[in-house]
Design a protein around this motif. Structure first.
Motif, mmCIF file in Angstrom:
data_model
loop_
_atom_site.group_PDB
_atom_site.id
_atom_site.type_symbol
_atom_site.label_atom_id
_atom_site.label_comp_id
_atom_site.label_asym_id
_atom_site.label_seq_id
_atom_site.Cartn_x
_atom_site.Cartn_y
_atom_site.Cartn_z
ATOM 1 N N HIS A 1 26.308 94.970 144.189
ATOM 2 C CA HIS A 1 26.795 93.583 143.597
ATOM 3 C C HIS A 1 28.115 93.406 143.759
ATOM 4 C CE1 HIS A 1 22.798 93.035 142.289
ATOM 5 N NE2 HIS A 1 22.708 94.330 141.723
ATOM 6 N N CYS A 2 29.088 94.311 143.506
ATOM 7 C CA CYS A 2 30.516 93.977 143.724
ATOM 8 C C CYS A 2 30.681 93.720 145.005
ATOM 9 C CB CYS A 2 31.350 95.230 143.491
ATOM 10 S SG CYS A 2 31.078 95.620 141.366
ATOM 11 N N ILE A 3 30.142 94.383 146.198
ATOM 12 C CA ILE A 3 30.482 94.132 147.566
ATOM 13 C C ILE A 3 29.945 92.600 147.868
ATOM 14 C CG2 ILE A 3 29.845 94.889 149.905
ATOM 15 C CD1 ILE A 3 29.559 97.681 148.725
ATOM 16 N N ASN A 4 28.751 92.245 147.551
ATOM 17 C CA ASN A 4 28.218 91.128 147.582
ATOM 18 C C ASN A 4 29.327 89.864 147.033
ATOM 19 O OD1 ASN A 4 26.131 92.348 148.666
ATOM 20 N ND2 ASN A 4 24.669 91.946 146.883
ATOM 21 N N PHE B 1 31.256 86.916 149.085
ATOM 22 C CA PHE B 1 31.209 85.605 148.687
ATOM 23 C C PHE B 1 32.519 85.038 148.503
ATOM 24 C CE2 PHE B 1 30.814 82.255 145.227
ATOM 25 C CZ PHE B 1 30.173 81.481 145.951
ATOM 26 N N GLU B 2 33.121 85.418 147.709
ATOM 27 C CA GLU B 2 34.644 85.091 147.429
ATOM 28 C C GLU B 2 35.537 84.863 148.635
ATOM 29 O OE1 GLU B 2 36.319 84.244 144.132
ATOM 30 O OE2 GLU B 2 34.300 84.145 143.645
ATOM 31 N N ALA B 3 35.396 85.959 149.587
ATOM 32 C CA ALA B 3 36.285 85.751 150.715
ATOM 33 C C ALA B 3 35.773 84.674 151.574
ATOM 34 C CB ALA B 3 36.015 87.057 151.400
ATOM 35 N N ARG B 4 34.314 84.404 151.853
ATOM 36 C CA ARG B 4 33.897 83.458 152.639
ATOM 37 C C ARG B 4 33.972 82.067 152.152
ATOM 38 N NH1 ARG B 4 31.760 85.959 157.058
ATOM 39 N NH2 ARG B 4 30.719 87.985 156.876
ATOM 40 N N PHE B 5 33.751 81.996 150.994
ATOM 41 C CA PHE B 5 33.836 80.577 150.610
ATOM 42 C C PHE B 5 34.910 80.019 149.669
ATOM 43 C CE2 PHE B 5 29.425 82.125 151.495
ATOM 44 C CZ PHE B 5 28.935 81.103 152.518
ATOM 45 N N ILE B 6 35.613 80.958 148.805
ATOM 46 C CA ILE B 6 36.515 80.403 147.711
ATOM 47 C C ILE B 6 37.957 80.637 148.259
ATOM 48 C CG2 ILE B 6 37.084 80.600 145.406
ATOM 49 C CD1 ILE B 6 34.390 79.433 145.819
ATOM 50 N N HIS B 7 38.552 81.931 148.617
ATOM 51 C CA HIS B 7 39.706 82.367 148.757
ATOM 52 C C HIS B 7 40.482 81.379 149.696
ATOM 53 C CE1 HIS B 7 39.722 85.123 145.534
ATOM 54 N NE2 HIS B 7 38.812 85.891 146.204
ATOM 55 N N HIS C 1 19.886 93.224 150.254
ATOM 56 C CA HIS C 1 21.437 93.128 150.031
ATOM 57 C C HIS C 1 22.094 92.616 151.489
ATOM 58 C CE1 HIS C 1 22.256 94.422 145.754
ATOM 59 N NE2 HIS C 1 21.484 95.560 145.973
ATOM 60 N N ASP C 2 21.706 93.539 152.255
ATOM 61 C CA ASP C 2 21.892 93.318 153.751
ATOM 62 C C ASP C 2 21.732 91.861 154.258
ATOM 63 O OD1 ASP C 2 22.947 96.073 154.315
ATOM 64 O OD2 ASP C 2 20.635 96.559 154.582
ATOM 65 N N ARG C 3 20.264 91.448 153.912
ATOM 66 C CA ARG C 3 20.163 90.095 154.152
ATOM 67 C C ARG C 3 21.109 89.095 153.636
ATOM 68 N NH1 ARG C 3 18.940 86.082 157.951
ATOM 69 N NH2 ARG C 3 17.791 84.488 156.934
#
Length: 378
Positions: free
Chosen positions: A266-269, A273-279, A216-218
């Motif tokens: 899984h919710c954190i991951n 993802f959403e914050a870095r790539f989509i929003h 998860h960290d990776r």
């Protein structure tokens, strides 16, 4: 048993024009290229696609699309033919052990034209990125992970500057195809990726083998590194296409019968993802307010979101469709859309098609199905 006409999804529209004098000789250049078709497929092991004979799932070569047959054939060349000779075919989880020259040669052979193909059949080149990590990629005889980018020879010769790996990943998960400007399209960095699957298993230091957090960290670290890679490419006037298995489903509509929310990591991951790539003002709508409420806005380590376009959602709204169908359950009973093709927001007007070939026949020997986009270059 061959799939019926209703069991096989049709390929996207075919725009390539033929000469008035009949098919040209084997192509050597795509100088007049009017579109790029990009396919992505997690094949869960490439060997079934380079070894014959095998139990197959496509129609026989030369048949009319949708016809029934008791003797279908399959292989990488059949995949390319079936989907109307895409410009790029990105494969993930190819599971080729490092140093396995015989399989690499088999891949090269499997994409070459068959002797009975008519003149004009496209030529292709294959590039693979395989694991080099001695501690995190050792299972199954090192036949784990790995990506392969199959590129039309004419397109490569005329438009590709280079195909490269990234220096921050040793698990064989990323290949970057950098292109020149193509018509009205700017320079592109088209990334074939197989993202880390977040689990509680240990992640080990690639140099020492010492445990260094969890998978998860990776996964979160790779999100950050990929974001930085994209930001560096944007600073060099490249626009970005990310295509592959992201190992994350974005929203409830992307999981059936429900979205995976347990364990909470899984919710954190997903939020990361959403914050870095989509929003931040994407083609899906400006969700900056929602991001702020979740605490995943621009203050996240790594800087401002890339604001990329989820191509399938952009063109198909709230249509439910899935790319991952695990074995052991009936097709469609439990599934997720974890494979995606994201583009820079500036490419939105070039995006003509996006789709998922969501049938058991399209799945073939994998537990994923292919997806694609078409980008217009005029």
């Amino acid at each position: 048993m061959a799939a019926s006409r209703d069991d096989i999804s049709p390929p996207p529209i075919k725009r390539r024009k033929m000469s008035n004098n009949g098919p040209p000789a084997r192509e050597t250049s795509d100088v007049q290229l009017d579109h790029l078709s990009i396919y992505s497929w997690n094949v869960n092991g490439i060997e079934p696609l380079v070894q014959r004979p095998i139990t197959s799932f496509f129609e026989p070569r030369g048949s009319i699309h949708g016809s029934n047959s008791s003797a279908p054939s399959t292989g990488l060349r059949d995949v390319l033919r079936r989907y109307s000779w895409p410009t790029l075919l990105f494969l993930q989880e190819v599971k080729i052990a490092p140093g396995n020259d015989s399989t690499m040669k088999a891949v090269e052979k499997a994409i070459q034209p068959d002797i009975d193909e008519p003149p004009g059949a496209p030529l292709y080149k294959a590039f693979c990125c395989l694991p080099k990590d001695n501690y995190n990629a050792r299972g199954f005889g090192r036949k784990v992970y790995g990506v392969c980018s199959i590129i039309r020879q004419g397109f490569f010769d005329a438009h590709v500057e280079r195909v490269r790996e990234v220096d921050w990943d040793l698990e064989g998960r990323f290949l970057v195809c950098e292109t020149k400007a193509i018509g009205s399209l700017p320079k592109l960095a088209i990334v074939n990726l197989y993202a880390v699957n977040g689990t509680d298993a240990p992640y080990k230091d690639p140099d020492t083998g010492k445990p260094f957090g969890t998978r998860h960290d990776r996964k979160l670290q790779v999100h950050k590194l990929l974001q930085a890679e994209c930001q560096a490419l944007l600073s060099k006037s490249f626009q970005i296409v990310l295509a592959g298995d992201f190992n994350v489903a974005r929203a409830p509509i992307d999981g059936h019968p429900n979205l995976r929310t347990c364990p909470k990591q899984h919710c954190i991951n997903r939020a990361d993802f959403e914050a870095r790539f989509i929003h931040r003002g994407t083609a899906l709508g400006d969700d900056s307010e929602g991001a702020e409420k979740r605490g995943d806005g621009d203050d996240r380590d790594g800087g401002e979101s890339l604001g990329m376009v989820d191509s399938f959602r952009h063109l198909h709204g709230d249509k439910a469709a899935y790319t991952y169908h695990p074995r052991g359950k009936g097709f469609g009973m439990s599934c997720d859309r974890v494979d995606m093709i994201l583009t820079s927001a500036s490419l939105r007007d070039h995006l003509a098609e996006a789709g998922i070939h969501e049938t058991p026949a399209d799945r073939g020997p994998s537990d994923h199905v292919p997806l694609y986009i078409t980008l217009l270059s005029h």
